[in-house]
Enzyme design. Structure first.
Site: not given
Ligand code: GLY
Ligand code: MN
Ligand code: MN
Length: 440
Positions: A42, A245, A262, A273, A352, A356, A363, A386, A390, A407, A409
């Site tokens: 609950d 992820h 991240d 982000d 990737h 975005h 996103h 970003e 890798y 990465r 970003e």
């Molecule tokens: N943290 C999600 C992205 O970088 O898209």
């Molecule tokens: Mn991002």
């Molecule tokens: Mn990110």
């Protein structure tokens, strides 16, 4: 305490007016709030409002439905919501109630949510089209159909039921793509906090810490400023940084490894982000520094393309070109740059896209292509840049590069002149990161 930015009632009213102008006087738009979700037994997850609903109402409660009826004489904006209930409020928190919906949130009229099935069909009468986000919530789809069917049954008494269902996101998500000055103030505030949070994590990082201990450092900065994470954040040491992820954040940070964080903050629903990748012990190894510099160069090349008139994918193309040239330079890839790009030889190392849209959703909404062409960048759009590299273990790559994941970003606003990097105060040059980490 310094004054924090807000989005005022007037701006929400302007958004609603714009939406109603765009759907036209023959139509009606219906936008449901988010509901509470059970986490276990609950206990509920913390409530997060539906972004479309929040954008149009600023109303941060579950069990509500906003209805927009252009040119309706008795009132254009109707909010169905929970009524005040002192007993319930003592257990689960305060409610605006019907009076608050009108006085504080600008509704022309407000009704109890429990009466919606009785009232809503009448509001649909003689409207030609219903705008709503079809398919987002199947239960709500069923409810809308039931309201329409009530009217269809009355057709012999001369009532017209709406004949057309139109996608609300078509209009609303284009509005959300262009940020207002007030939204930008809010996003800058979120970005500032995220910058402070990443700075703090870099300063305290040292070998043998657990990934979650580093996470605790930036979460502390978020909460200290009344913010939450804008998505499940990542702290990945060594090979974990190669999992895009990775969210377990439960391993030890090893001397000699890199760590990728991240993490972004959410303020009044708006996300930042940021990703940075830095050495656990404060000094990049030769190989780490080489790959890091390639990613940083790629990020700068992409940001240089972030300006009005360029299209969305120009940033990605610039990043890919720089990454591929760098990988060829250090011998991870061999061949002509153009051929390597054409054959997507970089895909095992960069799988990737370069960013975005960013806003109420991390996103964020908004089309990336219009009529099959990459969208042109325009002032007021906000996005992330970003790129990454890798290197998972593979016979095709010299062992010295294995398990390096990087990465970088940042959050970017397109301006008239070019762009503004909202997160520019967070260090990213190798020397600057090492100097910052040496201060702890
Ligand atoms: N943290 C999600 C992205 O970088 O898209
Ligand atoms: Mn991002
Ligand atoms: Mn990110």
């Amino acid at each position: 305490m310094k004054k924090t930015p807000k989005i005022h009632a007037k701006e929400f009213a302007t958004r609603r007016e714009q939406l109603m102008r765009m759907i036209g006087e023959e139509s009606i738009a219906i936008v449901p709030s988010a509901g509470l979700k059970i986490r276990n037994r609950d206990a509920e997850y913390g409530f997060r409002q539906n972004s479309d609903f929040l954008y149009l109402t600023g109303f941060n409660e579950p069990d509500a439905v906003a209805v927009f009826i252009p040119e309706r004489e008795a009132g254009e904006y109707i909010l169905f919501c929970r009524e005040r209930d002192p007993k319930a409020e003592q257990w689960v928190g305060r409610r605006a109630g019907l009076e608050g919906a009108q006085k504080t949130f600008g509704a022309d009229d407000a009704f109890p949510i429990i009466d919606i099935d009785d009232i809503l069909p009448g509001l649909l009468e003689d409207r030609a089209a219903i705008y709503y986000n079809m398919g987002e919530d199947t239960e709500f789809d069923t409810q809308v159909m039931a309201w329409v069917n009530v009217l269809k049954k009355k057709v012999r008494s001369g009532v017209h039921a709406p004949q057309e269902f139109v996608s609300l996101p078509l209009i609303l998500h284009d509005m959300r793509l262009y940020k207002s000055p007030a939204e930008l103030r809010v996003m800058r505030h979120s970005a500032r906090t995220a910058v402070a949070a990443h700075t703090r994590a870099m300063q305290v990082c040292k070998p043998d810490m657990m990934e979650y201990q580093l996470e605790a450092e930036y979460l502390h900065e978020f909460r200290k400023n009344g913010m939450e994470t804008s998505y499940t954040s990542i702290v990945g040491g060594g090979e974990n940084a190669c999992i895009l992820h990775y969210v377990e954040n439960d391993q030890m940070l090893k001397d000699g490894d890199l760590v990728l964080i991240d993490a972004g903050a959410e303020y009044l629903g708006y996300a930042s982000d940021i990703t940075r990748t830095f050495p656990v012990n404060g000094t990049y190894s030769e190989e780490q520094a080489k790959l890091y510099q390639i990613v940083l160069n790629a990020q700068k090349a992409a940001i240089a393309k972030a300006k009005p008139g360029n299209c969305w994918n120009d940033m990605h193309d610039a990043a890919v070109f720089t990454l591929v040239a760098g990988l060829a330079d250090v011998g991870i890839l061999e061949g002509e740059i153009d051929t390597l790009i054409e054959e997507k030889a970089y895909f095992p190392f960069y799988m990737h896209k370069t960013g975005h849209w960013l806003g109420l959703d991390v996103h964020d909404v908004g089309d990336y292509k219009v009529d099959d062409h990459w969208r042109l960048l325009e002032p007021g759009m906000t996005l992330t840049v970003e790129p990454g590299l890798y290197v998972s273990p593979s016979d095709d790559v010299d062992k010295k590069w294995w398990n390096i994941g990087i990465r970088i970003e940042d959050d970017v606003l397109i301006t008239k002149q070019g762009c503004e990097v909202l997160t520019k105060d967070l260090v990213k040059e190798v020397d600057d990161i090492e100097a910052l980490m040496a201060t702890n």
